[in-house]
Design an enzyme around this catalytic site. Structure first.
Site, short mmCIF file in Angstrom:
data_model
loop_
_atom_site.label_atom_id
_atom_site.label_comp_id
_atom_site.label_asym_id
_atom_site.label_seq_id
_atom_site.Cartn_x
_atom_site.Cartn_y
_atom_site.Cartn_z
N ARG A 1 0.84 -1.20 0.00
CA ARG A 1 0.00 0.00 0.00
C ARG A 1 0.89 1.26 0.00
O ARG A 1 0.56 2.24 -0.68
CB ARG A 1 -0.95 0.01 1.20
CG ARG A 1 -1.96 1.17 1.13
CD ARG A 1 -3.03 1.09 2.18
NE ARG A 1 -2.50 1.25 3.52
CZ ARG A 1 -3.21 1.13 4.63
NH1 ARG A 1 -4.50 0.83 4.55
NH2 ARG A 1 -2.65 1.29 5.82
N LYS B 1 -2.56 7.07 1.27
CA LYS B 1 -2.31 7.37 2.69
C LYS B 1 -1.19 8.41 2.71
O LYS B 1 0.00 8.08 2.81
CB LYS B 1 -1.93 6.09 3.43
CG LYS B 1 -2.09 6.19 4.93
CD LYS B 1 -2.08 4.82 5.57
CE LYS B 1 -1.88 4.87 7.07
NZ LYS B 1 -2.99 5.40 7.82
N GLU C 1 -15.79 6.56 5.90
CA GLU C 1 -14.95 5.92 6.91
C GLU C 1 -14.77 6.88 8.08
O GLU C 1 -15.25 8.01 8.04
CB GLU C 1 -13.60 5.56 6.30
CG GLU C 1 -12.86 6.77 5.73
CD GLU C 1 -11.60 6.40 4.95
OE1 GLU C 1 -11.03 5.34 5.21
OE2 GLU C 1 -11.20 7.22 4.10
#
Ligand code: PLP
Length: 288
Positions: free
Chosen positions: A50, A149, A182
């Protein structure tokens, strides 16, 4: 404490980054937070993959290969004699003159911080937490993509401040269309009539490593699950609801916007998944 900075371990006090680092100046960079159990990182390669995807979305070259980064993460645990730990890997665009152009930065900055894991109060898991739906909306995928991220966490910070001001443990963000995305640092699941549901990736969320693990456990346990659009009403009418993230694993939600779910206790599906998560952990831990 030893911190890995660029190409070596340095004492915490010497782990400093330039004021010209574009991570500091512009939030230009990416990061991962991992958790180690008994000295072994959970889903290390998934986290590093990721990190690689986040970096490539920003056309940011990683300063080391995934296998070298994995070695450095392991070395950070060993160097600090850590068993139960959190590890944060940060890669910023690096030091460069003031200006947005990434070409101003000659090489990325790499920081790896391994710290003792600070356990959460057991009451959070026994009683569940309260969440609110915040006014701050999740970034548009076409603006600051939520699947990256990145060091640019202001969207989440604004939502966190709102939640904190309201006395809630976590804030849930809706997207531009009013669907649930989220939490500020967590993914959300709900249970309705024995089915597990979670917002789909195209709602504009971070693809949580714990989220993927929970979906996998659900498949293994033959629990029907679906990734789809979730509305705030779906949450209010849920039988159970829980949050997931790397450091907190599976955290039951007791109430949403002041409305208590079901009997106000962590539900059976939440408990079953968490038990299965904990008992099956070994399979997903990095090699020693
Ligand atoms: N969503 C956001 C915005 C996050 O920041 C995080 C973790 O910090 C998560 C979801 C959960 O992701 P993971 O399970 O990979 O920790």
């Amino acid at each position: 404490m030893w911190v890995y900075l660029n190409d070596r371990f340095v004492p915490k006090e010497e782990a400093v980054v330039s004021v010209f680092d574009h991570g500091f100046l512009y939030g230009d960079g990416v990061f991962e937070t991992m958790r180690a159990y008994q000295g072994r990182v959970l889903q290390l390669s998934e986290h590093l993959m990721r990190l690689g995807r986040s970096a490539s979305s920003l056309q940011l070259p990683l300063p080391a290969s995934p296998s070298h980064l994995a070695e450095l993460v392991r070395a950070s645990l060993t160097r600090n004699s850590l068993q139960e730990a959190t590890v944060r890997v940060t890669v910023s665009r690096g030091e460069g003159d003031i200006g947005l152009d990434p070409a101003l930065c000659k090489r990325p900055t790499l920081v790896i911080i391994a710290q003792p894991f600070q356990p959460y109060p057991p009451s959070l898991y026994e009683e569940g937490v309260s969440v609110i739906v915040v006014h701050t909306r999740r970034n548009l995928a076409e603006a600051v993509p939520p699947h990256v991220k990145s060091l640019n966490f202001l969207n989440n910070i604004l939502a966190k401040m709102e939640a904190k001001a309201a006395g809630a443990y976590e804030g849930l963000l809706l997207n531009h269309a009013g669907a649930v995305t989220e939490g500020t640092t967590s993914n959300i699941f709900l249970v309705q009539r024995g089915r597990l549901r979670t917002p789909s990736l195209d709602c504009g969320i971070l693809e949580g490593i714990t989220r993927s693990l929970v979906l996998r456990l659900a498949r293994e346990l033959s629990i029907p699950s679906e990734e789809r659009v979730v509305t705030a009403d779906d949450l209010f009418n849920a039988d159970e609801c829980f949050l997931t993230n790397t450091t907190q694993e599976i955290l039951p939600v007791r109430e949403i916007d002041g409305r208590v779910l079901a009997d106000g206790r962590p539900g059976p599906m939440t408990r079953r998944l968490h038990t299965s998560f904990r008992s099956g952990l070994d399979r997903f831990l990095d090699r020693v």
